[in-house]
Design a protein around this motif. Structure first.
Motif, PDB file in Angstrom:
ATOM      1  N   GLY A   1       0.855  -1.257  -0.021  1.00  9.09           N
ATOM      2  CA  GLY A   1      -0.066  -0.111  -0.014  1.00  9.09           C
ATOM      3  C   GLY A   1       0.778   1.290  -0.102  1.00  9.09           C
ATOM      4  N   TYR A   2       2.043   1.079  -0.033  1.00  7.15           N
ATOM      5  CA  TYR A   2       3.054   2.212  -0.247  1.00  7.15           C
ATOM      6  C   TYR A   2       2.571   3.021  -1.361  1.00  7.15           C
ATOM      7  CZ  TYR A   2       5.819   1.213   4.296  1.00  7.15           C
ATOM      8  OH  TYR A   2       6.201   0.989   5.410  1.00  7.15           O
ATOM      9  N   ALA A   3       3.095   4.278  -1.666  1.00  5.22           N
ATOM     10  CA  ALA A   3       2.689   5.125  -2.687  1.00  5.22           C
ATOM     11  C   ALA A   3       3.507   4.545  -3.871  1.00  5.22           C
ATOM     12  CB  ALA A   3       3.090   6.624  -2.473  1.00  5.22           C
ATOM     13  N   LEU A   4       3.062   4.971  -5.088  1.00  2.54           N
ATOM     14  CA  LEU A   4       3.815   4.531  -6.197  1.00  2.54           C
ATOM     15  C   LEU A   4       5.188   5.093  -6.215  1.00  2.54           C
ATOM     16  CD1 LEU A   4       3.776   3.127  -8.792  1.00  2.54           C
ATOM     17  CD2 LEU A   4       2.671   5.130  -9.900  1.00  2.54           C
ATOM     18  N   ASP A   5       5.567   6.276  -6.075  1.00  2.00           N
ATOM     19  CA  ASP A   5       6.789   6.473  -6.173  1.00  2.00           C
ATOM     20  C   ASP A   5       7.806   5.786  -5.061  1.00  2.00           C
ATOM     21  OD1 ASP A   5       5.905   8.022  -3.666  1.00  2.00           O
ATOM     22  OD2 ASP A   5       7.045   9.771  -4.013  1.00  2.00           O
ATOM     23  N   PHE A   6       7.506   5.547  -4.034  1.00  2.19           N
ATOM     24  CA  PHE A   6       8.009   4.499  -3.078  1.00  2.19           C
ATOM     25  C   PHE A   6       8.380   3.223  -3.925  1.00  2.19           C
ATOM     26  CE2 PHE A   6       8.198   0.746  -0.447  1.00  2.19           C
ATOM     27  CZ  PHE A   6       9.265   1.320   0.549  1.00  2.19           C
ATOM     28  N   HIS A   7       7.710   2.318  -4.264  1.00  2.00           N
ATOM     29  CA  HIS A   7       7.798   1.385  -5.232  1.00  2.00           C
ATOM     30  C   HIS A   7       8.793   1.679  -6.281  1.00  2.00           C
ATOM     31  CE1 HIS A   7       5.353  -1.264  -2.971  1.00  2.00           C
ATOM     32  NE2 HIS A   7       4.280  -0.328  -2.964  1.00  2.00           N
ATOM     33  N   GLU A   8       8.710   2.759  -6.802  1.00  2.00           N
ATOM     34  CA  GLU A   8       9.551   3.151  -8.100  1.00  2.00           C
ATOM     35  C   GLU A   8      11.084   3.157  -7.577  1.00  2.00           C
ATOM     36  OE1 GLU A   8       7.636   6.612  -9.587  1.00  2.00           O
ATOM     37  OE2 GLU A   8       6.381   5.550 -11.031  1.00  2.00           O
ATOM     38  N   ARG A   9      11.224   3.895  -6.210  1.00  2.00           N
ATOM     39  CA  ARG A   9      12.538   3.940  -5.667  1.00  2.00           C
ATOM     40  C   ARG A   9      13.259   2.701  -5.432  1.00  2.00           C
ATOM     41  NH1 ARG A   9       9.847   8.172  -3.054  1.00  2.00           N
ATOM     42  NH2 ARG A   9      10.002   7.075  -0.949  1.00  2.00           N
ATOM     43  N   VAL A  10      12.089   1.853  -5.024  1.00  2.00           N
ATOM     44  CA  VAL A  10      12.495   0.410  -4.828  1.00  2.00           C
ATOM     45  C   VAL A  10      13.067  -0.298  -5.842  1.00  2.00           C
ATOM     46  CG1 VAL A  10      11.604  -1.886  -4.059  1.00  2.00           C
ATOM     47  CG2 VAL A  10      10.981   0.013  -2.659  1.00  2.00           C
ATOM     48  N   ARG A  11      12.387  -0.515  -6.988  1.00  2.00           N
ATOM     49  CA  ARG A  11      12.775  -0.753  -8.201  1.00  2.00           C
ATOM     50  C   ARG A  11      14.031  -0.330  -8.710  1.00  2.00           C
ATOM     51  NH1 ARG A  11      11.108  -0.008 -14.486  1.00  2.00           N
ATOM     52  NH2 ARG A  11      12.154  -1.891 -15.416  1.00  2.00           N
ATOM     53  N   THR A  12      14.266   1.140  -8.676  1.00  2.00           N
ATOM     54  CA  THR A  12      15.647   1.595  -8.813  1.00  2.00           C
ATOM     55  C   THR A  12      16.772   1.135  -7.964  1.00  2.00           C
ATOM     56  OG1 THR A  12      14.743   3.797  -9.773  1.00  2.00           O
ATOM     57  CG2 THR A  12      16.984   3.971  -8.802  1.00  2.00           C
ATOM     58  N   GLY A  13      16.400   0.736  -6.753  1.00  2.00           N
ATOM     59  CA  GLY A  13      17.355   0.423  -5.850  1.00  2.00           C
ATOM     60  C   GLY A  13      17.814  -1.322  -6.190  1.00  2.00           C
ATOM     61  N   PHE A  14      16.809  -1.982  -6.652  1.00  2.00           N
ATOM     62  CA  PHE A  14      17.313  -3.208  -6.900  1.00  2.00           C
ATOM     63  C   PHE A  14      18.262  -3.222  -8.296  1.00  2.00           C
ATOM     64  CE2 PHE A  14      13.411  -5.056  -4.678  1.00  2.00           C
ATOM     65  CZ  PHE A  14      14.015  -5.904  -3.870  1.00  2.00           C
ATOM     66  N   LEU A  15      17.792  -2.385  -9.186  1.00  2.00           N
ATOM     67  CA  LEU A  15      18.490  -2.308 -10.554  1.00  2.00           C
ATOM     68  C   LEU A  15      20.395  -1.980 -10.070  1.00  2.00           C
ATOM     69  CD1 LEU A  15      16.084  -0.846 -12.746  1.00  2.00           C
ATOM     70  CD2 LEU A  15      17.098  -3.116 -13.009  1.00  2.00           C
ATOM     71  N   GLN A  16      20.140  -1.093  -8.836  1.00  2.00           N
ATOM     72  CA  GLN A  16      21.621  -0.415  -8.613  1.00  2.00           C
ATOM     73  C   GLN A  16      22.150  -1.516  -7.672  1.00  2.00           C
ATOM     74  OE1 GLN A  16      21.677   3.409  -6.738  1.00  2.00           O
ATOM     75  NE2 GLN A  16      20.335   4.406  -8.458  1.00  2.00           N
ATOM     76  N   LEU A  17      21.578  -2.307  -7.003  1.00  2.00           N
ATOM     77  CA  LEU A  17      22.326  -3.539  -6.440  1.00  2.00           C
ATOM     78  C   LEU A  17      22.732  -4.438  -7.161  1.00  2.00           C
ATOM     79  CD1 LEU A  17      19.715  -3.737  -3.431  1.00  2.00           C
ATOM     80  CD2 LEU A  17      22.148  -2.903  -3.161  1.00  2.00           C
ATOM     81  N   ALA A  18      21.993  -4.855  -8.146  1.00  5.82           N
ATOM     82  CA  ALA A  18      22.358  -5.750  -9.237  1.00  5.82           C
ATOM     83  C   ALA A  18      23.582  -5.139 -10.106  1.00  5.82           C
ATOM     84  CB  ALA A  18      21.071  -6.223 -10.117  1.00  5.82           C
ATOM     85  N   ALA A  19      23.523  -4.056 -10.510  1.00  2.00           N
ATOM     86  CA  ALA A  19      24.798  -3.381 -11.418  1.00  2.00           C
ATOM     87  C   ALA A  19      25.954  -3.439 -10.596  1.00  2.00           C
ATOM     88  CB  ALA A  19      24.264  -2.053 -11.712  1.00  2.00           C
ATOM     89  N   ALA A  20      25.894  -3.443  -9.021  1.00  2.00           N
ATOM     90  CA  ALA A  20      27.073  -3.421  -8.252  1.00  2.00           C
ATOM     91  C   ALA A  20      27.829  -4.658  -8.114  1.00  2.00           C
ATOM     92  CB  ALA A  20      26.902  -2.664  -6.870  1.00  2.00           C
ATOM     93  N   GLU A  21      26.882  -5.734  -8.472  1.00  2.30           N
ATOM     94  CA  GLU A  21      27.252  -7.072  -8.122  1.00  2.30           C
ATOM     95  C   GLU A  21      27.117  -8.101  -9.240  1.00  2.30           C
ATOM     96  OE1 GLU A  21      27.506  -8.882  -3.848  1.00  2.30           O
ATOM     97  OE2 GLU A  21      25.945  -7.270  -3.551  1.00  2.30           O
TER      98      GLU A  21
END
Length: 210
Positions: A157-177
């Motif tokens: 139920g968190y706002a869409l912009d929260f979930h968009e930041r989460v997705r960005t976070g996953f992509l950055q974590l993946a790029a780092a390893e």
């Protein structure tokens, strides 16, 4: 030969389905497999899960959220993950500490270095051998989640912009390893995803066997 595989990604990416299909395929091939999840996976963890996901916990602070996830994780590592790996088996986990870095770090904007320090305590330094990022557009994933009719929990139920930041976070974590992560397009068909997941896991098992 032990192998620890985690499944990560935004809501609606199909992590649970892919983990179960992989567990079935590996078990049929004769591997000893434990398929677990976060938060939960132990009696104590399941109590924490209920508290974390319940809509009655709407006032929960991001720091509390992270520490509760970490507490469940500490129990899971020591009660389930480490014993199975010590036996030479395979562990599949529907979310692990990368979800905390993505949700509480990128989503809630808590300090990543502080989260990582607590994570090392919770996990004893255990890192997955292989992590699949089931990547999907945040809005599309939430729409899929609603369409599937599953339980809509507090974090959904968190706002869409929260979930968009989460997705960005996953992509950055993946790029780092890149050696650990495999990024898959979760909008693809389930059978196509299953084939890709199984191919990567069998390759890792073969390499471990050598």
């Amino acid at each position: 030969m032990s192998l620890f595989v985690s499944f990560e990604g935004p809501e609606g990416g199909g992590k649970t389905t892919q983990a179960q299909q992989l567990a079935d395929a590996l078990s049929a091939a004769g591997h000893s497999v434990v398929n677990t999840r976060e938060p939960g996976g132990t009696p104590i963890g399941n109590q924490v899960r209920q508290l974390l996901l319940d809509h009655g916990s709407a006032g929960m602070q991001p720091q509390t959220e992270f520490l509760l996830f970490s507490a469940s994780r500490a129990q899971l590592v020591r009660e389930v993950i480490e014993p199975q790996l010590a036996r030479g088996g395979v562990v599949l986990c529907d979310r692990f500490y990368d979800s905390s870095l993505a949700y509480q770090g990128y989503g809630h904007r808590l300090d990543l270095a502080e989260l990582q320090r607590t994570t090392r305590l919770a996990t004893g330094g255990r890192v997955p051998d292989l992590t699949f990022l089931m990547d999907i557009d945040a809005q599309a994933g939430l729409q899929r989640r609603r369409a599937q009719g599953g339980q809509w929990n507090r974090l959904d139920g968190y706002a869409l912009d929260f979930h968009e930041r989460v997705r960005t976070g996953f992509l950055q974590l993946a790029a780092a390893e890149p050696a650990r992560w495999v990024v898959l397009d979760a909008s693809a068909g389930a059978a196509q995803l299953q084939a890709a997941v199984l191919q990567h896991v069998l390759a890792r098992l073969a390499a471990a066997g050598r």
